[in-house]
Scaffold this motif. Sequence first.
Motif, short mmCIF file in Angstrom:
data_model
loop_
_atom_site.label_atom_id
_atom_site.label_comp_id
_atom_site.label_asym_id
_atom_site.label_seq_id
_atom_site.Cartn_x
_atom_site.Cartn_y
_atom_site.Cartn_z
N SER A 184 0.85 -1.19 0.00
CA SER A 184 0.00 0.00 0.00
C SER A 184 0.88 1.24 0.00
O SER A 184 2.02 1.22 0.45
CB SER A 184 -0.93 -0.01 1.22
N PHE A 185 0.32 2.35 -0.50
CA PHE A 185 1.11 3.58 -0.58
C PHE A 185 0.16 4.79 -0.60
O PHE A 185 -1.03 4.66 -0.88
CB PHE A 185 2.01 3.58 -1.82
N ASP A 186 0.71 5.96 -0.29
CA ASP A 186 -0.06 7.19 -0.44
C ASP A 186 0.70 8.13 -1.38
O ASP A 186 1.53 7.69 -2.15
CB ASP A 186 -0.40 7.82 0.91
N ARG A 187 0.36 9.41 -1.34
CA ARG A 187 0.88 10.36 -2.32
C ARG A 187 0.66 9.85 -3.74
O ARG A 187 1.56 9.75 -4.56
CB ARG A 187 2.35 10.68 -2.04
N LEU A 188 -0.60 9.51 -4.00
CA LEU A 188 -0.97 8.92 -5.28
C LEU A 188 -0.59 9.82 -6.45
O LEU A 188 -0.12 9.33 -7.49
CB LEU A 188 -2.48 8.63 -5.30
N SER A 189 -0.77 11.13 -6.31
CA SER A 189 -0.49 12.03 -7.42
C SER A 189 0.98 11.95 -7.85
O SER A 189 1.30 12.07 -9.04
CB SER A 189 -0.85 13.47 -7.06
N HIS A 190 1.87 11.75 -6.89
CA HIS A 190 3.29 11.63 -7.24
C HIS A 190 3.52 10.38 -8.08
O HIS A 190 4.25 10.42 -9.09
CB HIS A 190 4.15 11.58 -5.99
N ARG A 191 2.94 9.26 -7.67
CA ARG A 191 3.13 8.02 -8.43
C ARG A 191 2.53 8.15 -9.83
O ARG A 191 3.10 7.66 -10.81
CB ARG A 191 2.51 6.85 -7.68
N LEU A 192 1.39 8.82 -9.95
CA LEU A 192 0.79 9.04 -11.26
C LEU A 192 1.74 9.84 -12.16
O LEU A 192 1.92 9.52 -13.33
CB LEU A 192 -0.54 9.79 -11.12
N ALA A 193 2.36 10.87 -11.59
CA ALA A 193 3.29 11.69 -12.36
C ALA A 193 4.51 10.88 -12.81
O ALA A 193 5.01 11.05 -13.92
CB ALA A 193 3.72 12.90 -11.54
N VAL A 194 4.99 9.98 -11.94
CA VAL A 194 6.13 9.13 -12.29
C VAL A 194 5.77 8.23 -13.48
O VAL A 194 6.56 8.06 -14.42
CB VAL A 194 6.57 8.29 -11.08
N LEU A 195 4.58 7.64 -13.45
CA LEU A 195 4.16 6.76 -14.55
C LEU A 195 3.99 7.54 -15.85
O LEU A 195 4.38 7.06 -16.92
CB LEU A 195 2.84 6.06 -14.18
N GLU A 196 3.43 8.74 -15.76
CA GLU A 196 3.28 9.56 -16.96
C GLU A 196 4.64 9.92 -17.57
O GLU A 196 4.82 9.84 -18.79
CB GLU A 196 2.48 10.82 -16.61
N ALA A 197 5.58 10.28 -16.71
CA ALA A 197 6.92 10.61 -17.19
C ALA A 197 7.60 9.39 -17.80
O ALA A 197 8.32 9.50 -18.81
CB ALA A 197 7.76 11.17 -16.04
N HIS A 198 7.41 8.23 -17.19
CA HIS A 198 8.00 6.99 -17.73
C HIS A 198 7.53 6.76 -19.16
O HIS A 198 8.35 6.43 -20.04
CB HIS A 198 7.61 5.80 -16.86
N HIS A 199 6.25 6.90 -19.41
CA HIS A 199 5.75 6.61 -20.76
C HIS A 199 6.16 7.68 -21.77
O HIS A 199 6.39 7.36 -22.94
CB HIS A 199 4.24 6.41 -20.72
N ARG A 200 6.29 8.92 -21.35
CA ARG A 200 6.83 9.93 -22.26
C ARG A 200 8.26 9.57 -22.68
O ARG A 200 8.62 9.64 -23.86
CB ARG A 200 6.82 11.31 -21.60
#
Length: 375
Positions: free
Chosen positions: A280-296
């Motif tokens: 489990s984890f929090d700071r969901l928005s940070h993880r979302l940003a990491v995934l978006e940057a990965h795919h770019r």
Amino acid sequence: MDTSVSAAADTVGSFTAPAAGTRLEPAGGVVAVEEAPTRRIEGFAAADGVWATAVPFPSPLAYSYSYAVRTAGGVVVVDLGWDSDEGWSAFQTGLSRAGHGLDEIIGVVVTHAHPDHYGLARRIREHTSAWIAAHPGERAQIRVGDAERRGRVTEITEWLAYCGTPPARLREVESELAALEAVLPDVEADVDLVDGAPVPGTDGALVAIHTPGHTTGHLCFQERERGLVFTGDHVLPKVTPNVGRRPGSTDDPLHDFLVSLRRLHDLPDSSLALPGHEWSFDRLSHRLAVLEAHHRSRLDEIEQVVHDGAATVWEVSRSVRWARPFDSFTPRSLRSALAETYSHLVRLSEQGRLDRRLGCPERWTADGADRAAGD
């Protein structure tokens, strides 16, 4: 269909969830593999009235989570886990540790119909009166009859040829497909859940969010009263979820996935994310940003590889970076790697950055895209 989360998952060892009530939140919001606890556990209290059971399955990820959620009407289970005697025993033990029994389960909601999340559906159907709910987009993942199951294997074989898989590797992957056929789900859901639909029996506290990408009908679930979001395989704390163009997917699954990530930005950042694997984890928005940057970054890398001369899905896959050497992949991880590469090539084509030439195998070039950029 593929039971692995990502080809990169081959490098992930067996690690455990935090102790009850503990959140892992190191700098950056992502837990490195070496930071994970070394003690193997069977489950943990994720929140008041929510118990996570680690159901084992044959993957480097070691297990998937099944969550028992206490509601006023009984227990609603989020995801089920891999079908095996060991998995069924773990599921029942976890339910008992949560203070519940099989007779208290009123329903099951599944994030998606991959075998490590849906595999125990037949045992639930046989041993309880619970309904099973999923997004209607997951019907393509469920093959009820023998002919349908064989048909899916045939589709995958043909898809591998379109990827440009060399004959020797194609035979190797085909030899593993019989094992895949054996674990394809064969229990249809009773209830269709669409975007925004409240889960029956929860008085509107648990709501479905359609998040296609990993699969066509993938769902996340927001639990509003407890401040939780069950993310399935859409968002994981460490591993990048596999988003692949393969039989049963949409035409542009990476586009779907990125749009779905943006949807989760609307959730409260204080939400505790309860994923299908890892912890489990929090700071969901940070993880979302990491995934978006990965795919770019991945799109840029794959575009460059095509500029350098790689043309088929196979050639591009061999040329890009992976967590392990491409030639060391198991057949299952190889399918995931090809599907992931395919989805990025399709997205680049839709963006006008690459040209797609139909055929068997399909080929990708930068010639026309270069001319368009220069006009």
